[in-house]
Design a protein around this motif. Structure first.
Motif, PDB file in Angstrom:
ATOM      1  N   GLU A   1       3.703   6.185  10.715  1.00 45.23           N
ATOM      2  CA  GLU A   1       2.632   6.427  11.670  1.00 45.23           C
ATOM      3  C   GLU A   1       2.736   7.875  12.128  1.00 45.23           C
ATOM      4  OE1 GLU A   1       2.765   3.570  14.815  1.00 45.23           O
ATOM      5  OE2 GLU A   1       2.939   1.901  13.412  1.00 45.23           O
ATOM      6  N   ALA A   2       1.583   8.509  12.262  1.00 44.25           N
ATOM      7  CA  ALA A   2       1.590   9.916  12.664  1.00 44.25           C
ATOM      8  C   ALA A   2       0.533  10.133  13.749  1.00 44.25           C
ATOM      9  CB  ALA A   2       1.299  10.797  11.459  1.00 44.25           C
ATOM     10  N   VAL A   3       0.734  11.193  14.501  1.00 41.74           N
ATOM     11  CA  VAL A   3      -0.245  11.529  15.548  1.00 41.74           C
ATOM     12  C   VAL A   3      -0.807  12.922  15.273  1.00 41.74           C
ATOM     13  CG1 VAL A   3       0.746  10.115  17.370  1.00 41.74           C
ATOM     14  CG2 VAL A   3       1.599  12.426  17.028  1.00 41.74           C
ATOM     15  N   ARG A   4      -1.968  13.171  15.813  1.00 46.02           N
ATOM     16  CA  ARG A   4      -2.621  14.466  15.621  1.00 46.02           C
ATOM     17  C   ARG A   4      -1.717  15.585  16.132  1.00 46.02           C
ATOM     18  NH1 ARG A   4      -8.616  14.276  17.271  1.00 46.02           N
ATOM     19  NH2 ARG A   4      -7.855  14.048  19.385  1.00 46.02           N
ATOM     20  N   PHE A   5      -1.597  16.647  15.333  1.00 50.26           N
ATOM     21  CA  PHE A   5      -0.787  17.798  15.727  1.00 50.26           C
ATOM     22  C   PHE A   5      -1.725  18.802  16.419  1.00 50.26           C
ATOM     23  CE2 PHE A   5       1.385  21.859  14.087  1.00 50.26           C
ATOM     24  CZ  PHE A   5       2.209  21.933  15.193  1.00 50.26           C
ATOM     25  N   ASP A   6      -1.595  18.897  17.707  1.00 48.23           N
ATOM     26  CA  ASP A   6      -2.561  19.687  18.484  1.00 48.23           C
ATOM     27  C   ASP A   6      -2.547  21.174  18.142  1.00 48.23           C
ATOM     28  OD1 ASP A   6      -3.487  17.465  19.762  1.00 48.23           O
ATOM     29  OD2 ASP A   6      -2.015  17.582  21.391  1.00 48.23           O
ATOM     30  N   GLU A   7      -1.410  21.665  17.653  1.00 48.12           N
ATOM     31  CA  GLU A   7      -1.309  23.102  17.351  1.00 48.12           C
ATOM     32  C   GLU A   7      -1.611  23.401  15.890  1.00 48.12           C
ATOM     33  OE1 GLU A   7      -0.911  24.931  19.963  1.00 48.12           O
ATOM     34  OE2 GLU A   7      -0.626  23.115  21.152  1.00 48.12           O
ATOM     35  N   TYR A   8      -2.254  22.479  15.192  1.00 46.44           N
ATOM     36  CA  TYR A   8      -2.518  22.683  13.765  1.00 46.44           C
ATOM     37  C   TYR A   8      -3.365  23.940  13.567  1.00 46.44           C
ATOM     38  CZ  TYR A   8      -3.907  21.800   8.949  1.00 46.44           C
ATOM     39  OH  TYR A   8      -4.119  21.928   7.601  1.00 46.44           O
ATOM     40  N   TRP A   9      -3.056  24.699  12.517  1.00 42.81           N
ATOM     41  CA  TRP A   9      -3.727  25.987  12.286  1.00 42.81           C
ATOM     42  C   TRP A   9      -5.185  25.833  11.859  1.00 42.81           C
ATOM     43  CZ3 TRP A   9      -5.535  26.759   7.297  1.00 42.81           C
ATOM     44  CH2 TRP A   9      -4.959  25.968   6.293  1.00 42.81           C
ATOM     45  N   GLY A  10      -5.523  24.724  11.228  1.00 39.91           N
ATOM     46  CA  GLY A  10      -6.901  24.523  10.768  1.00 39.91           C
ATOM     47  C   GLY A  10      -7.708  23.738  11.787  1.00 39.91           C
ATOM     48  N   ASP A  11      -8.809  23.151  11.306  1.00 46.33           N
ATOM     49  CA  ASP A  11      -9.623  22.327  12.205  1.00 46.33           C
ATOM     50  C   ASP A  11      -8.824  21.107  12.651  1.00 46.33           C
ATOM     51  OD1 ASP A  11     -11.671  24.057  11.862  1.00 46.33           O
ATOM     52  OD2 ASP A  11     -12.615  22.922  10.232  1.00 46.33           O
ATOM     53  N   GLN A  12      -9.081  20.695  13.869  1.00 49.01           N
ATOM     54  CA  GLN A  12      -8.372  19.524  14.371  1.00 49.01           C
ATOM     55  C   GLN A  12      -8.800  18.279  13.585  1.00 49.01           C
ATOM     56  OE1 GLN A  12      -6.063  18.610  17.124  1.00 49.01           O
ATOM     57  NE2 GLN A  12      -5.478  20.610  16.341  1.00 49.01           N
ATOM     58  N   PRO A  13      -7.846  17.416  13.254  1.00 44.84           N
ATOM     59  CA  PRO A  13      -8.184  16.203  12.516  1.00 44.84           C
ATOM     60  C   PRO A  13      -9.169  15.322  13.290  1.00 44.84           C
ATOM     61  CG  PRO A  13      -5.804  16.464  12.696  1.00 44.84           C
ATOM     62  CD  PRO A  13      -6.417  17.508  13.554  1.00 44.84           C
ATOM     63  N   GLY A  14      -9.921  14.536  12.560  1.00 42.21           N
ATOM     64  CA  GLY A  14     -10.953  13.713  13.180  1.00 42.21           C
ATOM     65  C   GLY A  14     -10.424  12.472  13.869  1.00 42.21           C
TER      66      GLY A  14
ATOM     67  N   GLU B   1      -7.180  10.539  16.144  1.00 37.86           N
ATOM     68  CA  GLU B   1      -6.017  10.835  16.982  1.00 37.86           C
ATOM     69  C   GLU B   1      -4.714  10.425  16.307  1.00 37.86           C
ATOM     70  OE1 GLU B   1      -6.517   8.903  20.749  1.00 37.86           O
ATOM     71  OE2 GLU B   1      -8.483   9.827  21.016  1.00 37.86           O
ATOM     72  N   ARG B   2      -4.805   9.331  15.583  1.00 37.67           N
ATOM     73  CA  ARG B   2      -3.601   8.802  14.953  1.00 37.67           C
ATOM     74  C   ARG B   2      -3.878   8.481  13.488  1.00 37.67           C
ATOM     75  NH1 ARG B   2       0.221   6.931  18.186  1.00 37.67           N
ATOM     76  NH2 ARG B   2       0.894   5.449  16.617  1.00 37.67           N
ATOM     77  N   LEU B   3      -2.791   8.326  12.766  1.00 37.13           N
ATOM     78  CA  LEU B   3      -2.936   7.993  11.356  1.00 37.13           C
ATOM     79  C   LEU B   3      -1.806   7.046  10.949  1.00 37.13           C
ATOM     80  CD1 LEU B   3      -3.789  10.246   8.439  1.00 37.13           C
ATOM     81  CD2 LEU B   3      -1.556   9.171   8.399  1.00 37.13           C
ATOM     82  N   GLU B   4      -2.175   6.040  10.219  1.00 33.07           N
ATOM     83  CA  GLU B   4      -1.157   5.131   9.665  1.00 33.07           C
ATOM     84  C   GLU B   4      -1.286   5.167   8.149  1.00 33.07           C
ATOM     85  OE1 GLU B   4      -1.633   1.932  13.301  1.00 33.07           O
ATOM     86  OE2 GLU B   4      -1.803   1.208  11.221  1.00 33.07           O
ATOM     87  N   LEU B   5      -0.170   5.354   7.488  1.00 30.85           N
ATOM     88  CA  LEU B   5      -0.213   5.372   6.033  1.00 30.85           C
ATOM     89  C   LEU B   5       0.640   4.222   5.509  1.00 30.85           C
ATOM     90  CD1 LEU B   5      -0.506   8.340   3.822  1.00 30.85           C
ATOM     91  CD2 LEU B   5       1.169   6.659   3.137  1.00 30.85           C
TER      92      LEU B   5
END
Lengths: 507, 315
Positions: A198-211, A213-217
């Motif tokens: 499980e992952a969470v949005r990385f607020d300091e990401y260099w590109g556009d912010q992911p759509g 908030e969270r991601l489960e793979l």
């Protein structure tokens, strides 16, 4: 005594009933509790995929990072299988041996550290020492804050493209098996070795912010189970659904399937150093057995691109106007008769994990029988298949030729050059090989790779086709099924790379 | 007497485990496929160079004769070290410890499901012999034996997860994740046990002491469930004990279908990758489970039939 015994039994029976009743009630309550806790909140992107390398813990703890939304490589591979900037914005070399990569400014690791050449030097050196893979060949060093230099053992003009491979993922040197620190749009929140993450949005990401908030793979190996999870609404995206399931999924109005070209060509490969496939007439007969368009239309619901050669047409230097061989059974029979084929049984090797491999093999077996060739189809488990198809006994094999970085020239070398990895062993030990026609093609491939001579590469493809080394069938695609409310999925043509950060809920 | 039985039993266990390890080691080395080629091809995503293959073989000791490799492996096992996976560099014991709970959970649940179906069905079938209930029970048992458990698994997913949406499709977690895999796993065994319970019940129901019990005025319920079933269970226990090993094997397929990270899935991956230490470790563990469950069956015999003495049995 009898009365006491009966009383005890009665008491015991009542007690057991109560106990059983309690267990059943608790179970129902437990199930109900579990059912209510498993709902999606819409802010989480849930992906199901089967990674054949999912157990490769020794590299990245079970997570194939460049395929994942967590880590990134120096370059990305675009739809034409060309390297494009990712964590590196530029790269150059004067001799193809020493490569300098300029790193992207303003990139942060998940722990807050800035991406610098110094940190990458530390990581790659530690990685090399620990893993023993020849990632950096001869050396890596920070030239300045943002320029990283790789020193290779041999000149390699396609080294930048090769950095798209998963083991070149950029991690922080403090990364451990328990804590992966990278630069991707999502950062791992919870991950046990060998399990889903499980992952969470990385607020300091260099590109556009992911759509999301969270991601489960989730790693789900069975393609039916991936499809079922999607249909049950437990995942939003199912990567690599079987082409056999595509129609059924498309029937569901809430789901859709998108497909993406993959750098993989499926063919009936011939060992040109074993009888009877060493005979040009026999190989030419094979070409006349099928028509690629009909093959794709009838067996693959027209979902793939029929192949004329090994390199797909979307690669810029793919040869055009390659020789075509018409479906002509009479001609095939004639060619078999004039070949050196003497009635022996010819083996068609197929790996049992090849989707529809048995069906394809049956088509060739039946058509070969029609032109007087006796064949046996050997379905083999993957390891046995590798063993057999690398041996001089190999005759015909059904399988794919693919490459998992942007170095498509490397694919040509692997398949057809005498020093290519499919031919090397037999070439060195017996002076033969498997699919390598000889020095002339070797020289053309060398010119293509070392001098960037694309005409030489096209000529090599022509020679290979004229010598009828293998019957190309189709260029592979990957099918991704998803819910209608998800958009932005795009899978690169190699290695399942994807910009998962671009995936967002439909507006 | 019991001590002598134990000593003889332990000796036979050691013999069995030794034989299993030799046979497994021999078979997997005879199987076509080279671990170096297979694992490196998957890890590198391309065929390895001869040098990489050589290095891998040297590093893992695969360049030594097979019997030397076996002796090294056996020596390590006797010191409690099952080795390290070729594939992921982790200790085999750690991999098995991670995978074991999911498999044991599934196997036990599968057993419970099978017994919950088989005992009442077998008893009813015997009590109502040659009636409609008996015939239905036999048809269901035949179907249970005939239907492959992976197919049943997919059908259960379709009905309960997709159409009804009441249970999860796959994965591990709460009790809800266990229900469908346990049914898929337990049904086949339930069919076998149902038929066995029926046969055994019919035999016991013809015994004189059952007539005696009835003539003593005991209710039919007590006669059937206490006196008949208890005695009919003795051969059933043997089969159920042995079936536990079968259930463990059945988890291989069920774990793939339901995406459960257990020993079965670990074994399949290890076999495909020619990861010899993991294959050896899992097979050895399975053999231990077989042997221990047999031993437990023997102990249960004594509990169910006090006339049985284990020492005599050993003799």
């Amino acid at each position: 005594m009898g009365t006491n015994l009966h009383r005890l039994e009665r008491d015991g029976t009542v007690s057991r009933r109560r106990l059983l009743g309690g267990i059943v009630s608790a179970s129902i309550a437990g199930v109900a509790g579990c059912l209510t806790s498993d709902t999606a909140d819409g802010s989480t992107l849930r992906i199901a995929k089967a990674d054949p390398l999912n157990n490769e813990y020794q590299f990245f703890d079970g997570v194939i990072l460049p395929h994942s939304p967590v880590a990134e490589t120096l370059v990305y591979v675009d739809n034409e299988v060309q390297a494009e900037p990712w964590l590196a914005t530029d790269w150059e070399s004067s001799d193809a041996r020493t490569w300098e990569f300029t790193l992207r400014e303003g990139v942060q690791f998940h722990n807050g550290d800035e991406l610098t050449a110094e940190l990458l030097e530390e990581y790659f050196l530690a990685y090399e020492a620990e893993r023993g893979l020849e990632v950096v060949d001869r050396g890596v060093q920070a030239v300045d804050d943002m320029v990283l230099q790789f020193e290779l053992a041999e000149p390699n003009p396609k080294f930048p493209e090769e950095t798209a491979r998963h083991w070149m993922s950029v991690l922080h040197p403090d990364s451990t098996e328990e804590e992966v620190i990278a630069t991707g749009p999502y950062q791992i929140e919870e991950h046990e070795i060998g399990s889903d993450f499980e992952a969470v949005r990385f607020d300091e990401y260099w590109g556009d912010q992911p759509g999301f908030e969270r991601l489960e793979l989730r790693d789900i190996q069975d393609d039916r189970t991936r499809r079922f999870e999607l249909e049950a609404g437990n995942v939003d995206v199912a990567v690599e659904v079987s082409p056999d399931h595509v129609s059924a999924i498309e029937d569901d109005p809430e789901l859709r399937v998108e497909s993406f070209e993959q750098m993989r060509t499926f063919a009936l490969w011939t060992n040109i150093y074993n009888s009877p496939t060493d005979d040009p007439d026999f190989r030419l007969a094979l070409q006349h057995l099928i028509d690629q368009e009909t093959f794709v239309e009838e067996l693959l619901e027209d979902r793939y691109l029929p192949a004329r050669g090994t390199i797909p047409p979307y690669v810029s230097w793919a040869a055009e106007d390659l020789p075509e061989y018409e479906h002509d059974m009479d001609r095939a029979r004639e060619l078999v008769e004039q070949s050196s084929y003497d009635g022996e049984t010819v083996t068609i090797a197929v790996a049992n994990r090849t989707i529809n491999g048995d069906t394809f093999a049956e088509v060739f077996r039946d058509r070969l029988a029609d032109v007087g060739v006796d064949t046996e189809v050997r379905m083999m488990e993957w390891s046995a298949y590798l063993d057999f198809t690398g041996s001089p006994e190999n005759q015909l094999e059904l399988g794919g030729a693919s490459i998992l970085d942007a170095n498509v020239k490397g694919l040509l070398k692997r398949q057809y050059h005498s020093e290519g990895l499919l031919n090397l062993d037999l070439y060195r030990s017996e002076g033969t090989g498997m699919h390598n026609p000889g020095e002339a093609v070797d020289a053309l491939i060398d010119a293509g790779i070392h001098d960037d001579d694309t005409d030489a590469l096209r000529e090599a493809q022509h020679r290979v086709r004229e010598m009828t080394i293998g019957v190309p069938l189709f260029h592979d695609r990957i099918f991704v099924a998803m819910h209608e409310d998800v958009t932005g999925v795009e899978i690169a043509p190699v290695s399942n790379q994807a910009h998962w950060g671009n995936v967002a809920p439909t507006e | 007497m019991f001590a002598r039985y134990l000593v003889s039993r332990v000796a036979s266990v050691i013999g069995v485990l030794f034989a299993v390890s030799v046979i497994t080691y021999g078979l997997i080395h005879l199987t076509p496929g080279d671990p170096a080629e297979t694992i490196l091809t998957q890890q590198l995503e391309q065929p390895p160079t001869p040098q990489q293959v050589e290095e891998f073989r040297a590093e893992q000791g695969l360049d030594e004769p097979v019997y030397i490799q076996y002796v090294h492996w056996l020596g390590d096992v006797l010191q409690g070290d099952l080795g390290v996976s070729y594939y992921n560099d982790r200790s085999v014991s750690a991999l098995m410890i991670e995978a074991l709970p999911a498999t044991v959970e599934l196997a036990v649940a599968g057993m419970l499901v099978s017994l919950a179906i088989a005992l009442p069905a077998g008893v009813l079938s015997a009590v109502y012999q040659n009636t409609r209930i008996d015939r239905i029970s036999q048809i269901v048992a035949l179907l249970g034996v005939s239907v492959p458990n992976f197919w049943l698994g997919f059908m259960l997913i379709l009905v309960f997860s997709i159409y009804l949406g009441v249970l999860p499709v796959s994965g591990v977690g709460g009790l809800d994740h266990l229900i469908l895999p346990a049914i898929a796993l337990g049904t086949g065994m339930a069919a076998v046990v149902t038929r066995l319970v029926r046969t055994s019940m019919l035999e016991v129901m013809e015994a004189e002491y059952i007539d005696t019990a009835r003539s003593a005025g005991l209710s039919e319920r007590i006669v059937i469930w206490k006196h008949t079933l208890r005695n009919a269970l003795i051969p059933v226990v043997t089969v159920v004990g042995l079936q536990f090993g079968r259930v463990l094997n059945g988890t291989v397929v069920i774990e793939i279908v339901f995406d459960r990270p257990g020993l079965g899935a670990l074994l399949v991956e290890a076999i495909f990758a020619r990861d010899y230490p993991v294959v050896q470790g899992v097979v050895l563990l399975t053999a231990v489970v077989f042997v221990v469950s047999n031993f437990c069956v023997d102990l249960l015999y004594k509990r169910l039939d006090p006339r049985v003495t284990l020492g005599e049995q050993a003799q």
